[in-house]
Design a protein around this motif. Structure first.
Motif, PDB file in Angstrom:
ATOM      1  N   LEU A 168       0.807  -1.218   0.000  1.00  0.00           N
ATOM      2  CA  LEU A 168       0.000   0.000   0.000  1.00  0.00           C
ATOM      3  C   LEU A 168       0.837   1.263   0.000  1.00  0.00           C
ATOM      4  O   LEU A 168       0.283   2.372   0.086  1.00  0.00           O
ATOM      5  CB  LEU A 168      -0.927   0.002   1.219  1.00  0.00           C
ATOM      6  N   SER A 169       2.157   1.121  -0.115  1.00  0.00           N
ATOM      7  CA  SER A 169       3.065   2.283  -0.050  1.00  0.00           C
ATOM      8  C   SER A 169       2.789   3.087   1.218  1.00  0.00           C
ATOM      9  O   SER A 169       2.800   4.321   1.229  1.00  0.00           O
ATOM     10  CB  SER A 169       2.893   3.169  -1.293  1.00  0.00           C
ATOM     11  N   ALA A 170       2.483   2.360   2.293  1.00  0.00           N
ATOM     12  CA  ALA A 170       2.216   2.994   3.583  1.00  0.00           C
ATOM     13  C   ALA A 170       3.504   3.080   4.392  1.00  0.00           C
ATOM     14  O   ALA A 170       4.508   2.419   4.095  1.00  0.00           O
ATOM     15  CB  ALA A 170       1.154   2.209   4.340  1.00  0.00           C
ATOM     16  N   GLU A 171       3.440   3.913   5.430  1.00  0.00           N
ATOM     17  CA  GLU A 171       4.607   4.072   6.299  1.00  0.00           C
ATOM     18  C   GLU A 171       4.474   3.239   7.568  1.00  0.00           C
ATOM     19  O   GLU A 171       5.481   2.749   8.089  1.00  0.00           O
ATOM     20  CB  GLU A 171       4.779   5.554   6.662  1.00  0.00           C
ATOM     21  N   VAL A 172       3.276   3.109   8.060  1.00  0.00           N
ATOM     22  CA  VAL A 172       3.055   2.364   9.301  1.00  0.00           C
ATOM     23  C   VAL A 172       1.815   1.494   9.118  1.00  0.00           C
ATOM     24  O   VAL A 172       0.825   1.922   8.519  1.00  0.00           O
ATOM     25  CB  VAL A 172       2.863   3.303  10.515  1.00  0.00           C
ATOM     26  N   ALA A 173       1.877   0.272   9.653  1.00  0.00           N
ATOM     27  CA  ALA A 173       0.736  -0.627   9.692  1.00  0.00           C
ATOM     28  C   ALA A 173       0.594  -1.166  11.107  1.00  0.00           C
ATOM     29  O   ALA A 173       1.591  -1.468  11.774  1.00  0.00           O
ATOM     30  CB  ALA A 173       0.912  -1.773   8.699  1.00  0.00           C
ATOM     31  N   THR A 174      -0.664  -1.281  11.541  1.00  0.00           N
ATOM     32  CA  THR A 174      -0.954  -1.660  12.925  1.00  0.00           C
ATOM     33  C   THR A 174      -2.095  -2.655  12.944  1.00  0.00           C
ATOM     34  O   THR A 174      -3.021  -2.556  12.133  1.00  0.00           O
ATOM     35  CB  THR A 174      -1.347  -0.424  13.757  1.00  0.00           C
ATOM     36  N   ILE A 175      -2.028  -3.606  13.865  1.00  0.00           N
ATOM     37  CA  ILE A 175      -3.112  -4.567  14.058  1.00  0.00           C
ATOM     38  C   ILE A 175      -3.533  -4.537  15.520  1.00  0.00           C
ATOM     39  O   ILE A 175      -2.702  -4.640  16.432  1.00  0.00           O
ATOM     40  CB  ILE A 175      -2.694  -5.986  13.662  1.00  0.00           C
ATOM     41  N   TYR A 176      -4.854  -4.353  15.709  1.00  0.00           N
ATOM     42  CA  TYR A 176      -5.469  -4.473  17.024  1.00  0.00           C
ATOM     43  C   TYR A 176      -6.278  -5.760  17.046  1.00  0.00           C
ATOM     44  O   TYR A 176      -7.024  -6.044  16.098  1.00  0.00           O
ATOM     45  CB  TYR A 176      -6.410  -3.292  17.308  1.00  0.00           C
ATOM     46  N   LEU A 177      -6.161  -6.527  18.117  1.00  0.00           N
ATOM     47  CA  LEU A 177      -6.951  -7.739  18.262  1.00  0.00           C
ATOM     48  C   LEU A 177      -7.901  -7.575  19.440  1.00  0.00           C
ATOM     49  O   LEU A 177      -7.570  -6.947  20.458  1.00  0.00           O
ATOM     50  CB  LEU A 177      -6.057  -8.959  18.469  1.00  0.00           C
ATOM     51  N   ALA A 178      -9.098  -8.156  19.282  1.00  0.00           N
ATOM     52  CA  ALA A 178     -10.109  -8.073  20.331  1.00  0.00           C
ATOM     53  C   ALA A 178      -9.965  -9.233  21.289  1.00  0.00           C
ATOM     54  O   ALA A 178      -9.767 -10.381  20.880  1.00  0.00           O
ATOM     55  CB  ALA A 178     -11.503  -8.072  19.698  1.00  0.00           C
ATOM     56  N   GLY A 179     -10.064  -8.922  22.586  1.00  0.00           N
ATOM     57  CA  GLY A 179     -10.016  -9.960  23.604  1.00  0.00           C
ATOM     58  C   GLY A 179     -11.382 -10.538  23.856  1.00  0.00           C
ATOM     59  O   GLY A 179     -12.390 -10.165  23.231  1.00  0.00           O
ATOM     60  N   ASP A 180     -11.437 -11.453  24.830  1.00  0.00           N
ATOM     61  CA  ASP A 180     -12.713 -12.076  25.172  1.00  0.00           C
ATOM     62  C   ASP A 180     -13.718 -11.059  25.710  1.00  0.00           C
ATOM     63  O   ASP A 180     -14.924 -11.256  25.596  1.00  0.00           O
ATOM     64  CB  ASP A 180     -12.489 -13.184  26.200  1.00  0.00           C
ATOM     65  N   ASP A 181     -13.183  -9.953  26.307  1.00  0.00           N
ATOM     66  CA  ASP A 181     -14.070  -8.936  26.852  1.00  0.00           C
ATOM     67  C   ASP A 181     -14.498  -7.905  25.806  1.00  0.00           C
ATOM     68  O   ASP A 181     -15.193  -6.938  26.129  1.00  0.00           O
ATOM     69  CB  ASP A 181     -13.395  -8.237  28.031  1.00  0.00           C
ATOM     70  N   GLY A 182     -14.068  -8.055  24.581  1.00  0.00           N
ATOM     71  CA  GLY A 182     -14.443  -7.133  23.526  1.00  0.00           C
ATOM     72  C   GLY A 182     -13.538  -5.943  23.369  1.00  0.00           C
ATOM     73  O   GLY A 182     -13.698  -5.168  22.425  1.00  0.00           O
ATOM     74  N   GLN A 183     -12.564  -5.767  24.263  1.00  0.00           N
ATOM     75  CA  GLN A 183     -11.666  -4.623  24.156  1.00  0.00           C
ATOM     76  C   GLN A 183     -10.565  -4.906  23.140  1.00  0.00           C
ATOM     77  O   GLN A 183     -10.099  -6.031  22.994  1.00  0.00           O
ATOM     78  CB  GLN A 183     -11.069  -4.297  25.518  1.00  0.00           C
ATOM     79  N   LEU A 184     -10.144  -3.820  22.449  1.00  0.00           N
ATOM     80  CA  LEU A 184      -9.092  -3.927  21.441  1.00  0.00           C
ATOM     81  C   LEU A 184      -7.741  -3.676  22.082  1.00  0.00           C
ATOM     82  O   LEU A 184      -7.576  -2.737  22.873  1.00  0.00           O
ATOM     83  CB  LEU A 184      -9.320  -2.928  20.308  1.00  0.00           C
ATOM     84  N   THR A 185      -6.787  -4.505  21.704  1.00  0.00           N
ATOM     85  CA  THR A 185      -5.428  -4.373  22.219  1.00  0.00           C
ATOM     86  C   THR A 185      -4.468  -4.215  21.053  1.00  0.00           C
ATOM     87  O   THR A 185      -4.570  -4.950  20.065  1.00  0.00           O
ATOM     88  CB  THR A 185      -5.035  -5.618  23.038  1.00  0.00           C
ATOM     89  N   LEU A 186      -3.563  -3.250  21.156  1.00  0.00           N
ATOM     90  CA  LEU A 186      -2.530  -3.082  20.142  1.00  0.00           C
ATOM     91  C   LEU A 186      -1.613  -4.300  20.199  1.00  0.00           C
ATOM     92  O   LEU A 186      -0.857  -4.483  21.150  1.00  0.00           O
ATOM     93  CB  LEU A 186      -1.735  -1.799  20.394  1.00  0.00           C
ATOM     94  N   THR A 187      -1.688  -5.125  19.152  1.00  0.00           N
ATOM     95  CA  THR A 187      -0.972  -6.402  19.143  1.00  0.00           C
ATOM     96  C   THR A 187       0.326  -6.334  18.358  1.00  0.00           C
ATOM     97  O   THR A 187       1.317  -6.955  18.729  1.00  0.00           O
ATOM     98  CB  THR A 187      -1.866  -7.501  18.552  1.00  0.00           C
ATOM     99  N   ALA A 188       0.366  -5.581  17.265  1.00  0.00           N
ATOM    100  CA  ALA A 188       1.572  -5.496  16.445  1.00  0.00           C
ATOM    101  C   ALA A 188       1.569  -4.167  15.706  1.00  0.00           C
ATOM    102  O   ALA A 188       0.510  -3.674  15.294  1.00  0.00           O
ATOM    103  CB  ALA A 188       1.639  -6.651  15.454  1.00  0.00           C
ATOM    104  N   SER A 189       2.764  -3.585  15.521  1.00  0.00           N
ATOM    105  CA  SER A 189       2.916  -2.331  14.793  1.00  0.00           C
ATOM    106  C   SER A 189       4.244  -2.340  14.080  1.00  0.00           C
ATOM    107  O   SER A 189       5.278  -2.691  14.670  1.00  0.00           O
ATOM    108  CB  SER A 189       2.833  -1.134  15.748  1.00  0.00           C
ATOM    109  N   SER A 190       4.218  -1.987  12.803  1.00  0.00           N
ATOM    110  CA  SER A 190       5.471  -1.927  12.052  1.00  0.00           C
ATOM    111  C   SER A 190       6.358  -0.777  12.493  1.00  0.00           C
ATOM    112  O   SER A 190       7.552  -0.753  12.203  1.00  0.00           O
ATOM    113  CB  SER A 190       5.169  -1.792  10.550  1.00  0.00           C
ATOM    114  N   GLY A 191       5.773   0.196  13.229  1.00  0.00           N
ATOM    115  CA  GLY A 191       6.567   1.314  13.750  1.00  0.00           C
ATOM    116  C   GLY A 191       7.182   1.036  15.089  1.00  0.00           C
ATOM    117  O   GLY A 191       7.809   1.930  15.676  1.00  0.00           O
ATOM    118  N   GLY A 192       7.017  -0.181  15.603  1.00  0.00           N
ATOM    119  CA  GLY A 192       7.564  -0.527  16.909  1.00  0.00           C
ATOM    120  C   GLY A 192       6.493  -0.467  17.976  1.00  0.00           C
ATOM    121  O   GLY A 192       5.671   0.447  18.002  1.00  0.00           O
ATOM    122  N   MET A 193       6.518  -1.448  18.866  1.00  0.00           N
ATOM    123  CA  MET A 193       5.519  -1.503  19.931  1.00  0.00           C
ATOM    124  C   MET A 193       5.866  -0.501  21.037  1.00  0.00           C
ATOM    125  O   MET A 193       7.036  -0.320  21.389  1.00  0.00           O
ATOM    126  CB  MET A 193       5.448  -2.913  20.504  1.00  0.00           C
TER     127      MET A 193
END
Length: 836
Positions: free
Chosen positions: A347-372
């Motif tokens: 995508l010629s992007a600079e940063v990509a991030t993935i949030y995953l949802a837990g059992d409680d429905g909250q989103l957690t920052l799981t991985a980032s190409s810019g560093g965790m």
């Protein structure tokens, strides 16, 4: 005039005239007559005359030249003159000169006819000189003058008739020539639809010769069956028109001989002659015009499609990169690390991030190409852009996002952000974001591509999570048994047999395995542990597990065996040793690479007969710490079979091992090449008692010839897609598909099979089916699963279907209560002679 009549007509007419003269003489003798008549001489002359007449009548079928006709006419005049002489002056025979005069003036030109009149006048004058009659001049004038006047009148009438006939024939010929030379089909039909005229262009246009068309019903020849009623109505209306009305024109489809349809323009004109109405029909074939218009439309569509295809190809290539990265790793953490840089690249992007949802429905920052970030970030369900996407399940593209709307510190300076949901069924498993800075903005294509990637990424995440859970359980178990069943190998047939030794104390040293590598390659392993009993059986599990691990890491065969040798040398019991042969086969090309560590050589059975793979060999495992394992290569052709075995099959006490190899080669020479068939045949010939002093293990792999059809049933696991793609690639190349065809059909089929896996649910075990057929230059692929196709898709989903329809000619989806069927169809391009 002479040319107007045929020679046959002239000859037969002359013959009948001569016969008439003969009959006149016979009749005169038969009835009361003057005493001056010489009866006997008249009858003789009548007989001669009759014979001559019959010659001309029955010989008319042959060609009579003008010279013979003139000879006959002169002879008739001479015979007529003799008859006048023999019958005497009292008879009325001189009147028969009129017959010859009429014949001469009717069939010959006037100068020739006048010559005949002169001959008759001279002949009759000669007859009169020998007879005593009153008023001989008057008699001569009446006898010769009467036929002369009648002949001249007949000549005039015949000349006028001939002239009119010639004019009519010339006019008819010109009309027929004009009609036949017309550039369009022309026919005339009567009120009841009977064809009266059918020109040459009509013969070419419709395929019926004029002899077959004339007299037939026009509706039966040229009208489509479904248009027959409308044709009859139009025909009746046309015959009700006035001849002064302008021609009626219409366009529509007509029918050629054989049922072929074509588009044509039809012009109808009514003509009334002698109170008889005839319909003139002109037909102009417009199929070439329609074809040109269709070609122009096709050209426009092709140009548009080419531009769209080029654009889609770049998107497909990028998507394929993402799929490879997502499916190449079993562990979630490794998959994330490999995936995010690829997302940024595509995508010629600079940063990509993935949030995953837990059992409680909250989103957690799981991985980032810019560093965790140093601290774990947990978002509330509705916080920021990611929370909005998770709640609405809809992708968003935001330019110049407001401060505080992005949780990832590495993405807070972005000028354009795309966020898409990672949706698994009815559940949002997470959110994926990408961003660019420096005032750049994403477009809708980037949004579409990231949405397509998200559909596949969430599938890989689910399976990675399932794999990790299963892996944690599997880590506590030690595999020490042979595989219960061989894996599914698309396009290949595998079979194995294990016959334990007759003594229980000797059981446990032989083992085999079939390994499906992520890239689609297949690994075959056959090993034999030095030693017997439970200790050897226990070692089999550890070697097999280690072997699979090294092979699945993607190392080449020599590196795999070298690592396995290090394991045996350094970690297992002292004095342990094992022989092993490890082969890797690329099903797409048939290429084989192998390493043989002191094991009996594999046997290849092909159409040329059996042959051992007697390539380079190395020492058994555990003998040396750092031996050199050399690579051997071969090619597994279509309809060939590999056979791996242990020494218990060929080794006999007190016998050279070469004899055992010869016995094996002889045993397989008359066997079929199917995997199961070969194993059974070998055991029947070489292990007839069912058990030997040593274990016997067999592993065979058969590569069938590819046909125009294939069928697969695969487990709903992402790792099955690589081997499926390898088979599909080989099958398409066998069908002479171009590389572009192969790439695009693989991408579309990959989408359909990925959907089939998705429909199975988390960790689904229900298989899906794929069937391919090549027919008339078209590839038809059908993918069936037992899951549910969701008609009401989450907003932003369904992009895979868009891509499939862009890549294939047709895509049909048939959902049902028992599963979903996807039909893909595409016409293959034609390879040039140089393969381009």
């Amino acid at each position: 005039m002479g040319a107007f009549y045929s020679q046959r007509v002239k000859a037969r007419t002359l013959g009948f005239l001569i016969i008439g003269v003969a009959l006149v003489g016979v009749v005169i003798v038969a009835v009361p007559h003057a005493v001056t008549v010489r009866d006997r001489e008249v009858l003789v002359l009548a007989g001669i005359t009759l014979l001559i007449g019959l010659v001309f009548v029955f010989g008319a079928s042959r060609a009579f030249s003008n010279r013979l006709l003139h000879v006959g006419a002169v002879l008739a005049i001479v015979l007529l003159t003799l008859a006048n002489h023999l019958l005497g002056p009292a008879a009325l025979v001189p009147i028969t000169y009129t017959w010859m005069a009429l014949y001469a003036f009717a069939f010959f030109r006037r100068p020739v006819a006048m010559g005949y009149m002169a001959l008759m006048g001279a002949s009759y004058a000669l007859v009169l000189t020998g007879q005593t009659v009153s008023s001989p001049g008057v008699r001569w004038a009446l006898t010769i003058g009467t036929p002369l006047v009648a002949g001249l009148l007949v000549s005039r009438v015949v000349r006028v008739a001939i002239r009119r006939t010639e004019v009519l024939e010339e006019s008819e010929t010109q009309t027929r020539s004009i009609v036949d030379a017309a550039p369009n089909a022309f026919l005339t039909i009567s009120r009841d639809g009977t064809v009266l005229v059918w020109n040459r262009e009509a013969e070419r246009t419709f395929g019926y010769p004029a002899l077959d068309a004339v007299g037939s019903d026009a509706a039966d020849l040229i009208i489509l069956p479904e248009d027959r009623d409308a044709h009859l109505l139009r025909r009746a209306e046309a015959f009700e028109l006035s001849p002064d009305d302008p021609p009626a024109r219409r366009e529509g489809y007509l029918m050629r001989k054989g049922g072929e349809r074509f588009f044509a323009e039809v012009t109808l004109s009514l003509v009334v002659a002698e109170e008889r109405a005839t319909l003139l029909v002109f037909v102009r074939d417009l199929s070439e015009r329609v074809a040109r218009e269709r070609e122009r439309e096709e050209l426009y569509r092709e140009q548009s499609a080419r531009q769209e295809a080029e654009h889609m190809a770049s998107m497909v290539q990028g998507l394929q990169m993402l799929l490879d990265a997502a499916l190449a790793h079993g562990r979630l953490e490794q998959m994330m690390e490999a995936l995010l840089p690829r997302v940024c690249q595509v995508l010629s992007a600079e940063v990509a991030t993935i949030y995953l949802a837990g059992d409680d429905g909250q989103l957690t920052l799981t991985a980032s190409s810019g560093g965790m970030p140093p601290e774990r970030l947990v978002l509330g369900r509705l916080k920021g852009i990611a929370g909005q996407v998770a709640d609405t399940r809809a992708p968003v593209l935001i330019n110049d996002p407001p401060p505080g709307s992005i949780a990832d510190p590495a993405m807070q300076t972005m000028s354009s952000v795309i966020a898409v949901p990672l949706t698994a069924g009815e559940t949002v498993a997470g959110v994926m974001q990408v961003g660019v800075s420096g005032g750049r903005h994403f477009d809708d294509d980037a949004l579409l591509l990231l949405g397509l990637a998200a559909d596949r990424v969430v599938l890989a995440i689910e399976h990675a999570q399932v794999f990790e859970r299963e892996h944690r359980i599997a880590e506590t178990l030690q595999r020490s048994l042979l595989p219960e069943r061989l894996p599914s190998l698309p396009g290949l047939e595998a079979a194995a047999r294990y016959i334990p030794a007759a003594s229980e104390a000797e059981v446990g040293g032989d083992w085999y395995d079939v390994i499906v590598i992520d890239s689609g390659r297949v690994g075959l392993v056959m090993g034999d542990i030095a030693g017997k009993g439970l200790a050897a059986a226990s070692m089999v599990g550890r070697l097999r597990s280690a072997m699979r691990a090294y092979a699945l890491e993607g190392h080449p065969p020599a590196e795999v065996v070298s690592r396995l040798n290090q394991l045996v040398w350094s970690e297992l019991e002292d004095s342990q040793m094992a022989t092993l042969v490890y082969l890797e086969i690329d099903p797409g090309t048939g290429d084989i690479t192998w390493v043989n560590a002191g094991h009996p050589p594999p046997l290849m059975l092909s159409r040329d007969g059996p042959a051992f793979l007697d390539g380079p060999r190395s020492v058994p495992l555990g003998v040396m710490p750092f031996p050199t394992f050399e690579i051997g290569t071969a090619v597994l052709a279509g309809d060939s079979t590999l056979l791996l075995y242990t020494d218990g099959l060929v080794e006999r006490p007190g016998e050279l091992l070469d004899h055992g190899f010869d016995r094996l080669a002889t045993a397989v020479a008359d066997s079929g090449r199917g995997a199961e068939e070969l194993c059974d045949h070998v055991l029947e010939r070489l292990v007839p008692g069912g058990a030997m002093a040593d274990d016997v293990a067999l592993l065979s792999l058969h590569m069938p010839l590819l046909s125009e059809r294939f069928f697969l049933s695969l487990p709903s696991q992402p790792e099955e897609l690589a081997s499926m793609r390898a088979l599909l690639r080989r099958w398409l190349r066998n069908a002479e598909a171009t590389e572009q065809d192969v790439a695009e059909i693989l991408a579309a089929t990959g989408e359909a099979t990925a959907n089939a896996i998705e429909h199975s649910g988390n960790g689904g075990t229900e298989p899906f089916e794929i069937e391919g057929v090549v027919e008339d230059g078209q590839v038809a692929i059908t993918v069936r699963d037992t899951g549910n196709w969701h008609e009401k898709r989450t907003k932003g989903r369904g992009r895979g279907l868009i891509m499939m329809r862009q890549l294939m000619d047709s895509v049909d989806i048939t959902p049902s209560e028992t599963g979903t069927t996807v039909h893909l169809r595409r016409r293959l391009r034609v390879l040039s002679r140089d393969g381009a």
